[in-house]
Scaffold this active site. Sequence first.
Site, PDB file in Angstrom:
ATOM      1  N   ARG A 282       0.805  -1.237   0.000  1.00 43.06           N
ATOM      2  CA  ARG A 282       0.000   0.000   0.000  1.00 43.06           C
ATOM      3  C   ARG A 282       0.834   1.282   0.000  1.00 43.06           C
ATOM      4  O   ARG A 282       0.352   2.333   0.387  1.00 43.06           O
ATOM      5  CB  ARG A 282      -0.997   0.011   1.162  1.00 43.06           C
TER       6      ARG A 282
ATOM      7  N   LYS B 131       3.276  10.970 -11.970  1.00 37.40           N
ATOM      8  CA  LYS B 131       2.523   9.975 -12.724  1.00 37.40           C
ATOM      9  C   LYS B 131       3.308   8.679 -12.776  1.00 37.40           C
ATOM     10  O   LYS B 131       4.480   8.664 -13.168  1.00 37.40           O
ATOM     11  CB  LYS B 131       2.273  10.451 -14.159  1.00 37.40           C
TER      12      LYS B 131
ATOM     13  N   GLU C 143       9.783  15.895 -26.497  1.00 40.18           N
ATOM     14  CA  GLU C 143       9.011  16.393 -25.351  1.00 40.18           C
ATOM     15  C   GLU C 143       9.353  17.842 -25.043  1.00 40.18           C
ATOM     16  O   GLU C 143       8.470  18.629 -24.657  1.00 40.18           O
ATOM     17  CB  GLU C 143       9.260  15.517 -24.126  1.00 40.18           C
TER      18      GLU C 143
ATOM     19  N   LYS D  69       7.373  21.887 -17.094  1.00 36.13           N
ATOM     20  CA  LYS D  69       6.653  20.751 -16.521  1.00 36.13           C
ATOM     21  C   LYS D  69       6.306  21.008 -15.059  1.00 36.13           C
ATOM     22  O   LYS D  69       5.170  20.756 -14.623  1.00 36.13           O
ATOM     23  CB  LYS D  69       7.498  19.483 -16.654  1.00 36.13           C
TER      24      LYS D  69
ATOM     25  N   GLU E 152      -4.316  16.615 -13.134  1.00 32.46           N
ATOM     26  CA  GLU E 152      -4.676  16.694 -14.546  1.00 32.46           C
ATOM     27  C   GLU E 152      -6.157  16.956 -14.785  1.00 32.46           C
ATOM     28  O   GLU E 152      -6.821  16.270 -15.563  1.00 32.46           O
ATOM     29  CB  GLU E 152      -4.249  15.388 -15.245  1.00 32.46           C
TER      30      GLU E 152
ATOM     31  N   ARG F 171      -2.642  20.884 -16.788  1.00 27.26           N
ATOM     32  CA  ARG F 171      -1.683  19.782 -16.949  1.00 27.26           C
ATOM     33  C   ARG F 171      -2.017  18.931 -18.168  1.00 27.26           C
ATOM     34  O   ARG F 171      -1.135  18.293 -18.755  1.00 27.26           O
ATOM     35  CB  ARG F 171      -1.642  18.920 -15.684  1.00 27.26           C
TER      36      ARG F 171
ATOM     37  N   ASN G 120      -0.270  16.599 -22.712  1.00 26.17           N
ATOM     38  CA  ASN G 120      -0.621  15.464 -23.564  1.00 26.17           C
ATOM     39  C   ASN G 120      -0.645  15.837 -25.043  1.00 26.17           C
ATOM     40  O   ASN G 120      -1.029  15.008 -25.886  1.00 26.17           O
ATOM     41  CB  ASN G 120      -1.980  14.893 -23.157  1.00 26.17           C
TER      42      ASN G 120
ATOM     43  N   HIS H 242       0.259  13.357 -27.794  1.00 25.34           N
ATOM     44  CA  HIS H 242       0.289  12.017 -27.230  1.00 25.34           C
ATOM     45  C   HIS H 242      -0.915  11.165 -27.626  1.00 25.34           C
ATOM     46  O   HIS H 242      -0.798   9.938 -27.729  1.00 25.34           O
ATOM     47  CB  HIS H 242       0.411  12.094 -25.705  1.00 25.34           C
TER      48      HIS H 242
ATOM     49  N   HIS I  18       0.409   7.902 -29.022  1.00 18.19           N
ATOM     50  CA  HIS I  18       0.174   6.636 -28.329  1.00 18.19           C
ATOM     51  C   HIS I  18      -0.557   5.647 -29.236  1.00 18.19           C
ATOM     52  O   HIS I  18      -0.339   4.429 -29.124  1.00 18.19           O
ATOM     53  CB  HIS I  18      -0.635   6.874 -27.061  1.00 18.19           C
TER      54      HIS I  18
ATOM     55  N   HIS J 241       8.976   6.479 -28.540  1.00 17.52           N
ATOM     56  CA  HIS J 241       8.015   7.422 -27.977  1.00 17.52           C
ATOM     57  C   HIS J 241       8.193   8.802 -28.614  1.00 17.52           C
ATOM     58  O   HIS J 241       7.205   9.465 -28.969  1.00 17.52           O
ATOM     59  CB  HIS J 241       8.201   7.521 -26.467  1.00 17.52           C
TER      60      HIS J 241
END
Length: 360
Positions: free
Chosen positions: A120, A142, A184, A226, A236, A240, A244, A247, A251, A264
């Site tokens: 946890r 993230k 990026e 960032k 997000e 934020r 993306n 992306h 993706h 990527h």
Amino acid sequence: MQGQRIDVASVKPYPVFLGARLEELGDYLTTRIGAGEHLLVITHPNVGDYYLDTLQKGLSSFMVNTLIVPQGEDEKSLDRLSDLTSEAIACGADRKTMVLALGGGVIGDLAGFFASVFMRGMRYVQIPTTLLAMVDSSIGGKVAVNHAAGKNLLGDFYPPLAVWTDFSTLETLPWEEMLNGLAETIKHAVIADEELLSFIEKHQEEIMARKPELYKELTSRSSAVKVRLVSEDETEQGKRMFLNYGHSFGHALEAEVAYQGITHGQGVSIGMVAAAHLAQERGLMNSGEVERLIKLLKAFGLPVTVRAKNPRVLTDLMGADKKNYKGQKVLVLPKGIGQGIVIRDANDEEILRAWDKVIE
């Protein structure tokens, strides 16, 4: 320790150290958690060969075990997570153990997600060794693994104790990996910092020549973008999401080839161009701004088109994007240069037209 410190505003605030030294991390951890604690270093074989000894020189006052993960995006999986769990238990790890994620984006995502769920939750430190990880994936908390249905579908927002960035690791990075980070960085500039884009354009030759001082400034400026967006919107819900940009399209390209054969950075590069064409169709960008982006990407050898792809298949794959809401595709588009916008009414026909612009 010399270098720059930027603090990320978060439910659990944490510092990003830029220009730190790997061998000094132990001193920092001693002040934060005390000597003698159990550390799990999770890394790739190649990264370990280069930097594990240097890192461990500063960890002599800790109990340290190392877990090696094979390279490849497909290692961000539930199977690998299970393997890490078994190995950690065999090493005597408990919830007081701290994870050190030494590597690029795959290691950072995987080790961070492992830290978030093992018993946890464990503490962890991001130690990015690639440009992509330094400017993007190590910052923001993230963490995730992939699923057959899409990239990073299983994850969490789980802030690290700190981000520890040693620029010297870029010296051993292959140019292809540098390009992942440059894609990026260009993304950050297009959606949030036109001055950064001008800086990249002005220093193209020095970037290609891999001048160390230039990369320190480039990385610091990109990281600052960032940090700013994450600090304003940790989970997000708003700005934020701008990160993306490129992306959703990228993706889909990565998923279509099962994360093999396209990096990527290449996916994001093509995705940024596709999104820019869609933005132009909607009147958010003019042709000169789109061409400015394409020219810069091509200058670094980043792709702006892709061959022999089915746009309908790619559009369908975009349906698994995490930003989507109630079956509607949600996209991030540039608004000129230096701003972003989220659109929640994207339709498949305009997405198909955007794909047609980048498919040869």
